[in-house]
Design an enzyme around this catalytic site. Structure first.
Site, PDB file in Angstrom:
ATOM      1  N   LYS A  81       0.888  -1.187   0.000  1.00 19.05           N
ATOM      2  CA  LYS A  81       0.000   0.000   0.000  1.00 19.05           C
ATOM      3  C   LYS A  81       0.915   1.223   0.000  1.00 19.05           C
ATOM      4  O   LYS A  81       1.450   1.616   1.026  1.00 19.05           O
ATOM      5  CB  LYS A  81      -0.857  -0.020   1.261  1.00 19.05           C
ATOM      6  CG  LYS A  81      -2.198   0.664   1.150  1.00 19.05           C
ATOM      7  CD  LYS A  81      -2.177   2.125   0.734  1.00 19.05           C
ATOM      8  CE  LYS A  81      -2.068   3.086   1.883  1.00 19.05           C
ATOM      9  NZ  LYS A  81      -1.804   4.467   1.493  1.00 19.05           N
ATOM     10  N   GLU A  93       8.971   1.242  11.610  1.00 18.88           N
ATOM     11  CA  GLU A  93      10.056   2.230  11.523  1.00 18.88           C
ATOM     12  C   GLU A  93       9.386   3.592  11.564  1.00 18.88           C
ATOM     13  O   GLU A  93       8.704   3.987  10.628  1.00 18.88           O
ATOM     14  CB  GLU A  93      10.833   1.974  10.225  1.00 18.88           C
ATOM     15  CG  GLU A  93      12.210   2.557  10.257  1.00 18.88           C
ATOM     16  CD  GLU A  93      12.230   3.942   9.662  1.00 18.88           C
ATOM     17  OE1 GLU A  93      11.907   4.896  10.397  1.00 18.88           O
ATOM     18  OE2 GLU A  93      12.549   4.061   8.468  1.00 18.88           O
ATOM     19  N   CYS A 143      13.383   9.809   7.817  1.00 19.57           N
ATOM     20  CA  CYS A 143      13.225   9.245   9.169  1.00 19.57           C
ATOM     21  C   CYS A 143      14.530   9.357   9.943  1.00 19.57           C
ATOM     22  O   CYS A 143      14.548   9.604  11.140  1.00 19.57           O
ATOM     23  CB  CYS A 143      12.772   7.798   9.083  1.00 19.57           C
ATOM     24  SG  CYS A 143      13.705   6.820   7.915  1.00 19.57           S
ATOM     25  N   GLU A 199       9.993  15.196  16.538  1.00 22.05           N
ATOM     26  CA  GLU A 199      10.376  15.069  15.127  1.00 22.05           C
ATOM     27  C   GLU A 199       9.628  16.130  14.315  1.00 22.05           C
ATOM     28  O   GLU A 199       8.403  16.217  14.370  1.00 22.05           O
ATOM     29  CB  GLU A 199      10.021  13.680  14.603  1.00 22.05           C
ATOM     30  CG  GLU A 199      10.489  13.477  13.176  1.00 22.05           C
ATOM     31  CD  GLU A 199      10.176  12.085  12.630  1.00 22.05           C
ATOM     32  OE1 GLU A 199       9.022  11.669  12.708  1.00 22.05           O
ATOM     33  OE2 GLU A 199      11.114  11.442  12.117  1.00 22.05           O
TER      34      GLU A 199
END
Ligand code: NDP
Length: 503
Positions: free
Chosen positions: A199, A274, A308, A405
């Site tokens: 996906k 992750e 990331c 983040e």
């Protein structure tokens, strides 16, 4: 299952025009790849893909329904029982190697598509294509080299442990590195003999579709790889909640990761998550600054900070602090932001929504000192999502912008007094994905690398997730499980112990 087959999408054959066309709307990209055929979604509904470099329509993709997801999972299950499941490890490896060669063959087009779709500078997109080819090469070569083991148990037993496939694996892909993340996840899973349902993100999807075409051309049997574009709340959720999926690999935000893991837990399905980070680089007073400075900056601004493993915190010993500030500021002042295809240092960020998130963090930086920023080039005064990279300093490492983040081109530089304090600051966030230590002192290198909480630590280097061969993954809120290297092959397989009594 009744599926209507369509012709090839033609994405991999797309000829790059010399003048770099910016729109792809004429391509029939609104299909799902299910059981080897390009089919309409059941809803017959489309999602608009926007070009981040100009805010205009780039293409349209399918909006897969829950039923489409179900069909894709069934196709994968059938492939496991028949064609794909019957291949030997050597045959699987050869198909992956063929896919790798085709990725190289179509590399120019893939890079161009990724650059248009994600908004990343063309040369960064080219590196992503090379990484995709390398994943396929690494796992293609490894497919017949991963062994089980025997165990010396009692003398009248022979005990062997077989490493077996898991079954149907689901891969939920974010928009920031579609090619790289598909590459690292799919190739390890296929190498172990699993069948995949992918996906991709609704915000960047074109190279995922092109990859489907490449897999078909390479001879991957129908159903071994299914691609279902669509919304996360619809197709993504249906995939994560399916009882017929045997493993979920997810890369993306913390909140969606928690939702995916919660859905998987209902079916006792293992996950690899992750979920990003707030990765620090620690610069000691004996560091080789000539080598370090470009790494300190580039690890923060690559892909406009939407990485990331971006290094968003730079911790610097107080005695060299001003020197590092001056050198990093000098680099920042030369950073240029431009439409992706023009290939300057930074392109736009992915979307208006992401721009708003980053802007809200910039506003939170109002009590920090802005040291330097890059500049917007001509061509950015259109409707694209451009943000100049900014370098801030603070002594308050607990500040929200030094803890959360941001996923944008903002770096925070923080001074420290000694090794203990550097480790304390590095370990002060909830994350633990990547870190680096810059020092020429050998014992300090190892001491600090062991003390810092992260899944991957570089010494006198920084690889932004780097290295196909190197296990990669997080600690704490950065996630769990490891991708890349041989570790990934273990994640995509399970051990079966056979204890054979022959007394
Ligand atoms: P998400 O985590 O929501 O999206 C990642 C993937 O998950 C996409 O394919 C998305 O589909 C899908 N998804 C969304 N909701 C669900 C669900 N309920 N069940 C299953 N799959 C789902 O990230 P966003 O794109 O919304 O970005 C938001 C923030 O996430 C960013 O600002 C950034 O901080 C972080 N992020 C981190 C990444 C990383 O590499 N660690 C990558 C991307 C984002 P769809 O795109 O259709 O919503």
């Amino acid at each position: 299952m009744q599926l209507r087959q369509s012709q090839n999408l033609g994405l991999k054959d797309w000829e790059v025009k010399a003048n770099m066309v910016n729109e792809l709307v004429w391509f029939p990209t609104n299909k799902c790849l299910i059981d080897g055929a390009w089919v309409d979604s059941e809803l017959n509904n489309e999602i608009e893909l926007i070009n981040p470099s100009n805010g205009r329509l780039l293409s349209r993709i399918a909006r897969a329904s829950k039923n489409d997801v179900k069909n894709a999972i069934s196709a994968a299950s059938v492939a496991l029982e028949k064609t794909w499941g019957e291949k030997t490890a050597l045959e699987r490896g050869r198909i992956l190697l063929k896919m790798s060669q085709l990725v190289i063959k179509y590399s120019k087009n893939l890079a161009h598509l990724e650059s248009l779709d994600v908004g990343k500078p063309l040369s960064q997109a080219k590196n992503d294509v090379i990484a995709l080819a390398r994943y396929l090469e690494f796992y293609g070569g490894a497919a017949d080299k991963i062994h089980g083991m025997t165990i010396p148990f009692q003398n009248d037993f022979s005990v062997s442990c077989l490493r077996e496939r898991l079954g149907v694996t689901a891969h939920i892909i974010p928009w920031n590195y579609p090619m790289q993340i598909i590459g690292r996840s799919i190739s390890a899973s296929l190498a172990m003999g699993n069948a995949c349902v992918v996906k991709p993100s609704e915000e960047a999807c074109l190279t995922a579709l092109a990859f489907g075409e490449i897999a078909t051309e390479a001879g991957l049997p129908a159903g071994a790889l299914n691609i279902i574009p669509g919304f996360g709340f619809e197709a993504g959720q249906a995939l994560a909640a399916s009882k017929k999926v045997n493993h979920i690999s997810f890369t993306g935000s913390l909140l969606t990761g928690i939702s995916v893991q919660t859905a998987a837990a209902q079916n006792v399905v293992p996950t690899t998550l992750e979920l990003g980070g707030k990765s620090p680089q620690i610069v000691f007073d004996d560091a080789n600054l000539k080598r370090a400075i470009p790494f300190l900056v580039n690890a923060g601004i690559q892909n406009s900070g939407q990485t990331c493993s971006a290094s968003s915190r730079i911790l610097v010993h107080e005695t060299i602090y001003r020197d590092v500030v001056e050198k990093m500021s000098g680099m920042y002042k030369n950073l240029r932001v431009a439409p992706a295809i023009e290939d300057y240092d930074l392109g736009p960020v992915i979307s208006r929504r992401q721009m708003d998130i980053i802007t809200s963090y910039q506003n939170k930086c109002s009590d920090l000192k802005l040291l330097a920023e890059g500049s917007l080039m001509e061509g950015t005064n259109n409707q694209g999502y451009y943000m100049s990279p900014k370098l801030f300093e603070t002594e308050n490492y607990r500040h929200s912008v030094a803890q959360e983040e941001i996923f944008g081109p903002i770096q925070i530089i923080i001074p420290f007094k000694n090794e203990q304090e550097a480790i304390k600051i590095a370990n002060s966030t909830d994350y633990g994905l990547v870190a680096s230590v810059w020092t020429e002192n050998g014992s300090r290198q190892l001491r600090v690398a062991k003390a810092v909480k992260a899944g991957q630590i570089f010494v006198n280097n920084y690889g932004a997730g780097g290295g196909v061969e190197l296990p990669f993954g997080g600690i704490g809120r950065s996630g769990h499980g490891r991708e890349k290297g041989f570790e990934s092959l273990y994640s995509f397989s399970q051990l079966k112990t056979i204890a054979n009594f022959h007394g």
